[in-house]
Scaffold this motif. Sequence first.
Motif, mmCIF file in Angstrom:
data_model
loop_
_atom_site.group_PDB
_atom_site.id
_atom_site.type_symbol
_atom_site.label_atom_id
_atom_site.label_comp_id
_atom_site.label_asym_id
_atom_site.label_seq_id
_atom_site.Cartn_x
_atom_site.Cartn_y
_atom_site.Cartn_z
ATOM 1 N N GLY A 7 2.508 -0.949 7.321
ATOM 2 C CA GLY A 7 3.499 -0.745 6.272
ATOM 3 C C GLY A 7 4.446 0.377 6.656
ATOM 4 N N GLY A 9 7.435 1.012 4.898
ATOM 5 C CA GLY A 9 8.421 1.147 3.821
ATOM 6 C C GLY A 9 8.643 2.615 3.503
ATOM 7 N N GLY A 12 5.375 4.733 4.189
ATOM 8 C CA GLY A 12 4.947 4.454 5.564
ATOM 9 C C GLY A 12 5.886 5.082 6.584
ATOM 10 N N HIS A 31 2.766 -1.707 12.301
ATOM 11 C CA HIS A 31 2.804 -3.127 11.948
ATOM 12 C C HIS A 31 3.347 -3.250 10.529
ATOM 13 C CE1 HIS A 31 1.751 -7.193 11.001
ATOM 14 N NE2 HIS A 31 0.979 -6.784 10.005
ATOM 15 N N ALA A 67 -0.261 1.863 4.493
ATOM 16 C CA ALA A 67 0.809 2.310 3.589
ATOM 17 C C ALA A 67 1.630 1.118 3.112
ATOM 18 C CB ALA A 67 1.701 3.332 4.298
ATOM 19 N N PRO A 69 1.976 -2.298 0.299
ATOM 20 C CA PRO A 69 1.852 -2.315 -1.168
ATOM 21 C C PRO A 69 0.404 -2.379 -1.656
ATOM 22 C CG PRO A 69 3.564 -3.831 -0.429
ATOM 23 C CD PRO A 69 2.855 -3.365 0.803
ATOM 24 N N THR A 70 0.191 -1.881 -2.862
ATOM 25 C CA THR A 70 -1.141 -1.799 -3.464
ATOM 26 C C THR A 70 -1.896 -3.121 -3.393
ATOM 27 O OG1 THR A 70 -0.442 -0.021 -4.927
ATOM 28 C CG2 THR A 70 -2.291 -1.373 -5.677
ATOM 29 N N THR A 72 -2.130 -5.215 -1.218
ATOM 30 C CA THR A 72 -2.681 -5.539 0.106
ATOM 31 C C THR A 72 -3.843 -4.605 0.498
ATOM 32 O OG1 THR A 72 -1.196 -4.023 1.291
ATOM 33 C CG2 THR A 72 -0.363 -6.246 0.877
ATOM 34 N N GLU A 90 -3.348 4.741 1.484
ATOM 35 C CA GLU A 90 -2.631 5.310 0.349
ATOM 36 C C GLU A 90 -3.327 4.882 -0.935
ATOM 37 O OE1 GLU A 90 -0.777 7.343 -0.760
ATOM 38 O OE2 GLU A 90 0.018 8.155 1.087
ATOM 39 N N LYS A 91 -3.256 5.730 -1.970
ATOM 40 C CA LYS A 91 -3.876 5.351 -3.236
ATOM 41 C C LYS A 91 -3.132 4.117 -3.760
ATOM 42 C CE LYS A 91 -0.401 6.501 -6.003
ATOM 43 N NZ LYS A 91 0.245 5.452 -6.813
ATOM 44 N N PRO A 92 -3.782 3.217 -4.490
ATOM 45 C CA PRO A 92 -5.201 3.174 -4.800
ATOM 46 C C PRO A 92 -5.944 2.272 -3.806
ATOM 47 C CG PRO A 92 -4.063 1.538 -6.120
ATOM 48 C CD PRO A 92 -3.015 2.173 -5.222
ATOM 49 N N PHE A 273 8.940 13.293 -4.659
ATOM 50 C CA PHE A 273 7.590 13.642 -4.199
ATOM 51 C C PHE A 273 7.526 13.962 -2.708
ATOM 52 C CE2 PHE A 273 6.632 9.587 -2.191
ATOM 53 C CZ PHE A 273 7.364 8.658 -2.910
ATOM 54 N N TYR A 281 1.313 16.398 2.515
ATOM 55 C CA TYR A 281 1.151 15.140 3.266
ATOM 56 C C TYR A 281 0.768 15.436 4.714
ATOM 57 C CZ TYR A 281 3.307 12.344 -0.477
ATOM 58 O OH TYR A 281 3.575 11.711 -1.659
HETATM 59 N N1 LIG Z 1 0.394 9.211 -2.522
HETATM 60 C C1 LIG Z 1 1.641 9.114 -2.880
HETATM 61 O O1 LIG Z 1 2.264 10.096 -3.249
HETATM 62 C C2 LIG Z 1 2.351 7.798 -2.771
HETATM 63 C C3 LIG Z 1 3.747 7.769 -2.856
HETATM 64 C C4 LIG Z 1 4.389 6.539 -2.725
HETATM 65 C C5 LIG Z 1 3.665 5.372 -2.527
HETATM 66 N N2 LIG Z 1 2.313 5.454 -2.488
HETATM 67 C C6 LIG Z 1 1.527 4.205 -2.278
HETATM 68 O O2 LIG Z 1 1.899 3.682 -1.002
HETATM 69 C C7 LIG Z 1 1.940 2.264 -1.051
HETATM 70 C C8 LIG Z 1 3.287 1.782 -0.504
HETATM 71 O O3 LIG Z 1 4.326 2.238 -1.376
HETATM 72 P P1 LIG Z 1 5.851 2.258 -0.900
HETATM 73 O O4 LIG Z 1 6.612 2.843 -2.016
HETATM 74 O O5 LIG Z 1 5.988 2.842 0.461
HETATM 75 O O6 LIG Z 1 6.164 0.672 -0.797
HETATM 76 P P2 LIG Z 1 7.363 -0.030 -0.049
HETATM 77 O O7 LIG Z 1 7.554 -1.330 -0.770
HETATM 78 O O8 LIG Z 1 8.528 0.877 0.120
HETATM 79 O O9 LIG Z 1 6.809 -0.338 1.422
HETATM 80 C C9 LIG Z 1 5.784 -1.254 1.683
HETATM 81 C C10 LIG Z 1 5.959 -1.809 3.105
HETATM 82 O O10 LIG Z 1 4.829 -2.631 3.412
HETATM 83 C C11 LIG Z 1 5.286 -3.860 4.002
HETATM 84 N N3 LIG Z 1 4.270 -4.882 3.770
HETATM 85 C C12 LIG Z 1 4.109 -5.677 2.676
HETATM 86 N N4 LIG Z 1 3.002 -6.443 2.822
HETATM 87 C C13 LIG Z 1 2.458 -6.114 4.022
HETATM 88 C C14 LIG Z 1 1.308 -6.560 4.727
HETATM 89 N N5 LIG Z 1 0.483 -7.477 4.217
HETATM 90 N N6 LIG Z 1 1.065 -6.049 5.956
HETATM 91 C C15 LIG Z 1 1.883 -5.112 6.490
HETATM 92 N N7 LIG Z 1 2.995 -4.649 5.855
HETATM 93 C C16 LIG Z 1 3.263 -5.135 4.630
HETATM 94 C C17 LIG Z 1 6.624 -4.122 3.373
HETATM 95 O O11 LIG Z 1 7.413 -4.982 4.192
HETATM 96 C C18 LIG Z 1 7.198 -2.707 3.263
HETATM 97 O O12 LIG Z 1 7.893 -2.335 4.434
HETATM 98 C C19 LIG Z 1 1.635 1.870 -2.486
HETATM 99 O O13 LIG Z 1 0.300 1.464 -2.570
HETATM 100 C C20 LIG Z 1 1.830 3.139 -3.292
HETATM 101 O O14 LIG Z 1 0.921 3.239 -4.381
HETATM 102 C C21 LIG Z 1 1.647 6.621 -2.591
#
Ligand SMILES: NC(=O)c1ccc[n+]([C@@H]2O[C@H](COP(=O)([O-])OP(=O)(O)OC[C@H]3O[C@@H](n4cnc5c(N)ncnc54)[C@H](O)[C@@H]3O)[C@@H](O)[C@H]2O)c1
Length: 339
Positions: A7, A9, A12, A31, A67, A69-70, A72, A90-92, A273, A281
């Motif tokens: 991940g 995004g 990530g 990846h 990192a 989506p939740t 996955t 990453e949580k959860p 954040f 982090y």
């Molecule tokens: N601890 C924290 O402060 C914090 C902050 C933000 C996000 N998060 C957690 O991090 C996770 C991601 O959040 P985000 O905001 O970065 O999401 P995001 O949507 O910005 O990024 C997710 C990435 O994962 C990719 N992806 C989707 N399915 C996939 C798979 N099966 N295999 C590989 N890659 C895949 C997507 O293409 C995307 O690039 C969430 O679970 C969220 O709860 C935690």
Amino acid sequence: MRIGLIGTGRIGAFHAATLVGLPAVSGIVVHDTDQRSARAIADRTGGEVAGDLDGLFGADLDGVVIASPTSTHAHLILAAHRAGLPTFCEKPVAGSLAETDAVLGALAGSDVPLHVGFQRRFDAGYQELREAVASGRLGWTHTLRACTADPTPPPPSYVPGSGGIFRDCSVHDYDIVRWVTGREVVEVYATGANRGEDFFAAADDVDTGVSVLTLDDGTLAVCTATRYNGAGYDVRLEVCGSKGSLVAGLTEHTPLTPAQSPARTAGTPYPGFMERFQDAYRAELTAFTELAAGLRTSPCTGHDARSALAVAEAATRSRLSGRPVRVETAVPAGSTGPR
Ligand SMILES: NC(=O)c1ccc[n+]([C@@H]2O[C@H](COP(=O)([O-])OP(=O)(O)OC[C@H]3O[C@@H](n4cnc5c(N)ncnc54)[C@H](O)[C@@H]3O)[C@@H](O)[C@H]2O)c1
């Protein structure tokens, strides 16, 4: 060591930049189902790209960071575990308590470590609160006041899949209240309001939520969360005891203006954040490299993540029912879980 990253995004991409800056990390392999995103992050950080999970897990890794989506997380934690790779997720652990329990049950007895990403545990202010409570210098605690306030709401498309404000925002407060006090939450009463845009109510969510927690020693904690803090990003925890009080997150950046005292004016707030918790982090991922190297135990286990989610689920049920809800603390039999 070589770390895989799933991940690339929002969080990530941020973790990729942090990982390549750690002395223990010699390289990363990324990846993402969006190959262009993976390529862009690899190019930016000098990393390699794996086109699929088999390619990633076969890339001579020492650990993996999830990192994506939740939805996955459960599947990927189990896949990384089968590959024998120390895992930071990453949580959860999963979106629901039932799915979390299924994952923890599958990991029961394993010695492949899992570290779940609640980064406030690595923030200097929260660490000081924990030390102050443990040392007894605040006396016995009576009240905790936690605040998680975003300046502006997320995109409307994010809200229906977010799990609601208690699972999405306050879950960080629930984790840190447990960690700072060393106590368990036994009951939650929560309520919420929508005075902003309509898409929160349309998703059966609220833009502002308050949850009152009762801890197992009788301490009360009030956790407030909002998507509309016009003054700026604000994350704090006040711990008040019979001998003293202490607050984490009250710094020159805190967007809080006293009505009377001229001693303090609101500072320039952190944009969000990532800036607020940048050091945390980095410390969190450093801890993960130590975990992967076998130098420490997990600083936030799957069971810790389950406990925070159980509070969030109770808060969500309480808001919908209008009644206090006991927290579901039962853990599946035999699931002592990985270290
Ligand atoms: N601890 C924290 O402060 C914090 C902050 C933000 C996000 N998060 C957690 O991090 C996770 C991601 O959040 P985000 O905001 O970065 O999401 P995001 O949507 O910005 O990024 C997710 C990435 O994962 C990719 N992806 C989707 N399915 C996939 C798979 N099966 N295999 C590989 N890659 C895949 C997507 O293409 C995307 O690039 C969430 O679970 C969220 O709860 C935690």
